[in-house]
Every structure is written in C-alpha cells, then in structure tokens.
Design a protein around this motif. Structure first.
Motif, PDB file in Angstrom:
ATOM      1  N   ILE A  89     108.903 -66.618 -66.377  1.00  0.00           N
ATOM      2  CA  ILE A  89     107.538 -66.582 -65.578  1.00  0.00           C
ATOM      3  C   ILE A  89     107.926 -67.493 -64.458  1.00  0.00           C
ATOM      4  CG2 ILE A  89     105.384 -67.270 -65.795  1.00  0.00           C
ATOM      5  CD1 ILE A  89     105.384 -66.435 -68.753  1.00  0.00           C
ATOM      6  N   GLY A  90     108.455 -68.616 -64.641  1.00  0.00           N
ATOM      7  CA  GLY A  90     108.605 -69.814 -63.562  1.00  0.00           C
ATOM      8  C   GLY A  90     109.305 -68.981 -62.453  1.00  0.00           C
ATOM      9  N   GLN A  91     110.478 -68.561 -62.634  1.00  0.00           N
ATOM     10  CA  GLN A  91     111.356 -67.889 -61.735  1.00  0.00           C
ATOM     11  C   GLN A  91     110.676 -66.739 -60.847  1.00  0.00           C
ATOM     12  OE1 GLN A  91     114.700 -66.762 -64.289  1.00  0.00           O
ATOM     13  NE2 GLN A  91     115.923 -68.614 -63.842  1.00  0.00           N
ATOM     14  N   ALA A  92     109.811 -65.993 -61.822  1.00  0.00           N
ATOM     15  CA  ALA A  92     109.075 -64.658 -61.208  1.00  0.00           C
ATOM     16  C   ALA A  92     108.040 -65.227 -60.144  1.00  0.00           C
ATOM     17  CB  ALA A  92     108.493 -63.916 -62.187  1.00  0.00           C
ATOM     18  N   LEU A  93     107.437 -66.400 -60.484  1.00  0.00           N
ATOM     19  CA  LEU A  93     106.471 -67.250 -59.553  1.00  0.00           C
ATOM     20  C   LEU A  93     107.008 -67.751 -58.324  1.00  0.00           C
ATOM     21  CD1 LEU A  93     104.196 -68.738 -62.108  1.00  0.00           C
ATOM     22  CD2 LEU A  93     103.572 -66.719 -60.626  1.00  0.00           C
ATOM     23  N   ALA A  94     108.528 -68.191 -58.688  1.00  0.00           N
ATOM     24  CA  ALA A  94     108.952 -68.591 -57.587  1.00  0.00           C
ATOM     25  C   ALA A  94     109.562 -67.645 -56.340  1.00  0.00           C
ATOM     26  CB  ALA A  94     110.282 -69.431 -57.943  1.00  0.00           C
ATOM     27  N   ALA A  95     110.177 -66.490 -57.034  1.00  0.00           N
ATOM     28  CA  ALA A  95     110.450 -65.380 -56.360  1.00  0.00           C
ATOM     29  C   ALA A  95     109.085 -64.803 -55.629  1.00  0.00           C
ATOM     30  CB  ALA A  95     110.883 -64.612 -57.220  1.00  0.00           C
ATOM     31  N   TYR A  96     108.136 -64.655 -56.147  1.00  0.00           N
ATOM     32  CA  TYR A  96     106.974 -64.234 -55.490  1.00  0.00           C
ATOM     33  C   TYR A  96     106.246 -65.185 -54.164  1.00  0.00           C
ATOM     34  CZ  TYR A  96     102.432 -61.950 -55.089  1.00  0.00           C
ATOM     35  OH  TYR A  96     101.359 -60.974 -54.743  1.00  0.00           O
ATOM     36  N   ALA A  97     106.469 -66.324 -54.464  1.00  0.00           N
ATOM     37  CA  ALA A  97     106.037 -67.230 -53.341  1.00  0.00           C
ATOM     38  C   ALA A  97     107.054 -67.318 -52.313  1.00  0.00           C
ATOM     39  CB  ALA A  97     106.068 -68.730 -53.901  1.00  0.00           C
ATOM     40  N   LEU A  98     108.498 -66.992 -52.547  1.00  0.00           N
ATOM     41  CA  LEU A  98     109.409 -66.892 -51.568  1.00  0.00           C
ATOM     42  C   LEU A  98     109.087 -65.404 -50.868  1.00  0.00           C
ATOM     43  CD1 LEU A  98     112.015 -68.153 -50.340  1.00  0.00           C
ATOM     44  CD2 LEU A  98     113.110 -66.498 -51.987  1.00  0.00           C
ATOM     45  N   VAL A  99     108.769 -64.447 -51.302  1.00  0.00           N
ATOM     46  CA  VAL A  99     108.363 -63.374 -50.740  1.00  0.00           C
ATOM     47  C   VAL A  99     107.256 -63.682 -49.733  1.00  0.00           C
ATOM     48  CG1 VAL A  99     107.549 -61.015 -51.038  1.00  0.00           C
ATOM     49  CG2 VAL A  99     109.345 -61.700 -52.352  1.00  0.00           C
ATOM     50  N   GLN A 100     106.058 -64.209 -50.375  1.00  0.00           N
ATOM     51  CA  GLN A 100     104.806 -64.364 -49.451  1.00  0.00           C
ATOM     52  C   GLN A 100     105.197 -65.244 -48.254  1.00  0.00           C
ATOM     53  OE1 GLN A 100     102.186 -66.493 -52.507  1.00  0.00           O
ATOM     54  NE2 GLN A 100     100.724 -64.812 -52.081  1.00  0.00           N
ATOM     55  N   ALA A 101     106.215 -66.301 -48.570  1.00  0.00           N
ATOM     56  CA  ALA A 101     106.251 -67.115 -47.447  1.00  0.00           C
ATOM     57  C   ALA A 101     107.231 -66.456 -46.197  1.00  0.00           C
ATOM     58  CB  ALA A 101     107.241 -68.188 -47.692  1.00  0.00           C
ATOM     59  N   ALA A 102     107.989 -65.428 -46.673  1.00  0.00           N
ATOM     60  CA  ALA A 102     108.734 -64.485 -45.760  1.00  0.00           C
ATOM     61  C   ALA A 102     107.783 -63.577 -45.222  1.00  0.00           C
ATOM     62  CB  ALA A 102     109.924 -63.871 -46.616  1.00  0.00           C
ATOM     63  N   VAL A 103     106.823 -62.877 -45.733  1.00  0.00           N
ATOM     64  CA  VAL A 103     105.964 -62.089 -45.261  1.00  0.00           C
ATOM     65  C   VAL A 103     105.064 -62.617 -44.262  1.00  0.00           C
ATOM     66  CG1 VAL A 103     103.838 -60.745 -45.655  1.00  0.00           C
ATOM     67  CG2 VAL A 103     105.843 -60.303 -46.920  1.00  0.00           C
ATOM     68  N   PHE A 104     104.540 -64.143 -44.575  1.00  0.00           N
ATOM     69  CA  PHE A 104     103.669 -64.823 -43.579  1.00  0.00           C
ATOM     70  C   PHE A 104     104.264 -65.230 -42.389  1.00  0.00           C
ATOM     71  CE2 PHE A 104     101.974 -68.729 -41.819  1.00  0.00           C
ATOM     72  CZ  PHE A 104     100.854 -68.830 -42.064  1.00  0.00           C
ATOM     73  N   LEU A 105     105.448 -65.766 -42.366  1.00  0.00           N
ATOM     74  CA  LEU A 105     106.301 -66.135 -41.109  1.00  0.00           C
ATOM     75  C   LEU A 105     106.438 -64.746 -40.383  1.00  0.00           C
ATOM     76  CD1 LEU A 105     107.754 -68.124 -39.421  1.00  0.00           C
ATOM     77  CD2 LEU A 105     109.903 -67.716 -41.006  1.00  0.00           C
ATOM     78  N   GLY A 106     106.896 -63.592 -41.305  1.00  0.00           N
ATOM     79  CA  GLY A 106     107.299 -62.305 -40.174  1.00  0.00           C
ATOM     80  C   GLY A 106     105.977 -62.058 -39.657  1.00  0.00           C
ATOM     81  N   VAL A 107     104.835 -61.928 -40.006  1.00  0.00           N
ATOM     82  CA  VAL A 107     103.712 -61.274 -39.642  1.00  0.00           C
ATOM     83  C   VAL A 107     103.276 -62.129 -38.581  1.00  0.00           C
ATOM     84  CG1 VAL A 107     101.424 -60.813 -39.871  1.00  0.00           C
ATOM     85  CG2 VAL A 107     102.981 -59.903 -41.611  1.00  0.00           C
ATOM     86  N   PHE A 108     103.400 -63.534 -38.875  1.00  0.00           N
ATOM     87  CA  PHE A 108     102.866 -64.543 -37.757  1.00  0.00           C
ATOM     88  C   PHE A 108     103.755 -64.348 -36.452  1.00  0.00           C
ATOM     89  CE2 PHE A 108     103.013 -68.689 -35.742  1.00  0.00           C
ATOM     90  CZ  PHE A 108     101.726 -68.835 -35.627  1.00  0.00           C
ATOM     91  N   LEU A 109     104.837 -64.227 -36.667  1.00  0.00           N
ATOM     92  CA  LEU A 109     105.713 -64.098 -35.432  1.00  0.00           C
ATOM     93  C   LEU A 109     105.402 -62.794 -34.611  1.00  0.00           C
ATOM     94  CD1 LEU A 109     109.100 -65.642 -36.760  1.00  0.00           C
ATOM     95  CD2 LEU A 109     107.527 -66.620 -35.137  1.00  0.00           C
ATOM     96  N   LEU A 110     105.599 -61.820 -35.506  1.00  0.00           N
ATOM     97  CA  LEU A 110     104.887 -60.511 -34.868  1.00  0.00           C
ATOM     98  C   LEU A 110     103.686 -60.464 -33.870  1.00  0.00           C
ATOM     99  CD1 LEU A 110     105.691 -57.313 -34.836  1.00  0.00           C
ATOM    100  CD2 LEU A 110     104.322 -57.031 -36.830  1.00  0.00           C
ATOM    101  N   THR A 111     102.687 -61.122 -34.551  1.00  0.00           N
ATOM    102  CA  THR A 111     101.374 -61.187 -33.916  1.00  0.00           C
ATOM    103  C   THR A 111     101.533 -62.056 -32.592  1.00  0.00           C
ATOM    104  OG1 THR A 111     100.623 -63.080 -35.360  1.00  0.00           O
ATOM    105  CG2 THR A 111     100.191 -60.780 -35.847  1.00  0.00           C
ATOM    106  N   LEU A 112     102.467 -62.848 -32.417  1.00  0.00           N
ATOM    107  CA  LEU A 112     102.787 -63.793 -31.151  1.00  0.00           C
ATOM    108  C   LEU A 112     103.098 -62.717 -30.124  1.00  0.00           C
ATOM    109  CD1 LEU A 112     104.475 -66.978 -32.536  1.00  0.00           C
ATOM    110  CD2 LEU A 112     102.260 -66.425 -32.141  1.00  0.00           C
ATOM    111  N   ILE A 113     103.596 -61.445 -30.284  1.00  0.00           N
ATOM    112  CA  ILE A 113     103.958 -60.590 -29.237  1.00  0.00           C
ATOM    113  C   ILE A 113     102.390 -60.116 -28.472  1.00  0.00           C
ATOM    114  CG2 ILE A 113     104.824 -58.268 -28.630  1.00  0.00           C
ATOM    115  CD1 ILE A 113     106.555 -58.544 -31.174  1.00  0.00           C
ATOM    116  N   PRO A 114     102.309 -60.156 -27.319  1.00  0.00           N
ATOM    117  CA  PRO A 114     101.256 -60.170 -26.722  1.00  0.00           C
ATOM    118  C   PRO A 114     100.630 -58.866 -26.830  1.00  0.00           C
ATOM    119  CG  PRO A 114     102.581 -61.121 -25.009  1.00  0.00           C
ATOM    120  CD  PRO A 114     103.528 -60.841 -26.200  1.00  0.00           C
TER     121      PRO A 114
END
Length: 232
Positions: A89-114
């Motif tokens: 369970i702990g490993q699954a939660l850590a993996a899910y959090a890692l995916v969330q962080a990657a999605v957050f960063l990717g979408v944030f950088l994408l929305t910086l394109i004018p």
C-alpha cells in the motif's frame, strides 16, 4: 511587437488631428501583458494532477508499473502477510504521488506557452483583467480630471488580443457605450493583421468623430492630456 519612434509620432499626429474638432482628450496605451495568469496555470495543473491519475486505477496501476526504481519497490509481493500488504500500500501511494507530481509539472509548463495559456484562460477572466488594467491606466494618466470630464482612453492588450475604450463620465452622459464598437473593431483588426499603428490611427479617428459631434472645441480650449502613445 516593437514600436519605433516613427510609430509613436504617427499615433501622436493622429490624436492631434482628431482633437482639432473636439474639446475631448484622447490617450492611447498598449500593454504587452496585463497579467501573468499564473493562478490559472496553477489551477489547471492542480486539477490535472488530481484527476488524470485516477484514470490509471482501472488499468491496474501499481508501484510495479513504474520502471527504474527497483530499490524502492523491493522484490516479490507477499500479499498473504500483513507486513507485506502494508509495504504494498505504501509503495502504491508513493507511486501515485510521483505520477501526480509529474502531471502537475507537465501541465504547468504546458500552460506557460502563450497560445495554450490564452486558450485555457476563461474569456470572462481575461476581459475582467484587461478592463481593470485599462481603468488603472485611465486613472494613472489623469484622464478622469480633465475640466469637462471628456477624457477617452484607447487601450490594447497584446497578449490577450483585447481592446478597451474607456470614456469619462462627462461623455457617458451624452454617448452610449455602444458607439465605441467601431473603434474597438478597427483596432482589433489592426492587431490581428499585425498592424497596430494603422489600427490605432483608425480607432483614434473614429473616437474623434464621436467626440466632435457632442463636444466641439471650446473658445479657450487647451490640450490637457499629452497626445502620445504609451507602451507598457
């Protein structure tokens, strides 16, 4: 978009010509950007980080789906033992959090394109911020303190592709806000064609015609506001 000294001179001349037949005062401001809309980028990134990883759960997402981290995930799963289940369970939660962080960063950088940012920013929000920026410029340049309250601001927001015409209360009493639509359309079209100065000249002339009908020159008329273009 750069404005040369010649561009500034052309706008100043257009204002001077328009004000010959009116006691009104016209002032022009071009804003390259009225807001960073960083809050919009953060909102989209947060929403994507919360919602998009949920789509992975029906596909059997788990820690073992993420390659490259063997030391973190350990060996075979021992679901029959409680301790192993807690590790799973702990490993699954850590993996899910890692995916969330990657999605957050990717979408944030994408929305910086004018272009992407403009597409994802709600139109009412853009209009509100452009209008607020225009009002700030109207007040900052003293268009609200002319003798007859006949100041007019022509404001163009380049990054937002929006135009505002703001008239003081002395004009509002005599002129419906809808009469500025032609001026807004002329400047908007000029911006669309990447000819902002030509669009500004047409908008100035149209505003001058409106003012001339209601506010002819006074006998001791003075130029209360500089005939100039400000780029911010």
């Amino acid at each position: 978009m750069q404005f040369t000294q010649q561009d500034h001179a052309r706008v100043s001349e257009a204002i001077a010509r328009a004000e010959v037949n009116t006691s009104g005062e016209i002032f022009c401001v071009v804003a390259r950007q009225v807001s960073s809309y960083r809050d919009v980028s953060l909102a989209w990134a947060a929403a994507a980080a919360l919602l998009l990883p949920l789509a992975l759960i029906p596909l059997g997402f788990g820690a073992h789906r993420l390659p490259g981290l063997p030391g973190l995930w350990g060996g075979e799963w021992q679901a029959a033992h409680a301790a192993a289940r807690e590790v799973e369970i702990g490993q699954a939660l850590a993996a899910y959090a890692l995916v969330q962080a990657a999605v957050f960063l990717g979408v944030f950088l994408l929305t910086l394109i004018p272009a992407v940012k403009r597409l994802l920013t709600p139109a009412p929000l853009r209009r509100t911020r452009v209008r607020r920026a225009a009002m700030q410029q109207f007040l900052a340049h003293g268009l609200h303190v002319t003798e007859a309250r006949t100041g007019v601001l022509i404001f163009a927001a380049l990054a937002d592709h929006q135009v505002e015409v703001i008239a003081d209360e002395g004009i509002h009493a005599c002129v419906s806000p809808e009469v500025w639509a032609d001026a807004v359309a002329a400047l908007t079209e000029g911006l669309r064609r990447n000819q902002p100065v030509e669009g500004m000249q047409q908008a100035i002339a149209l505003c001058g015609n409106v003012l001339a009908e209601q506010f002819p020159p006074r006998s001791a008329d003075i130029n209360e506001v500089p005939d100039r273009l400000v780029v911010i």
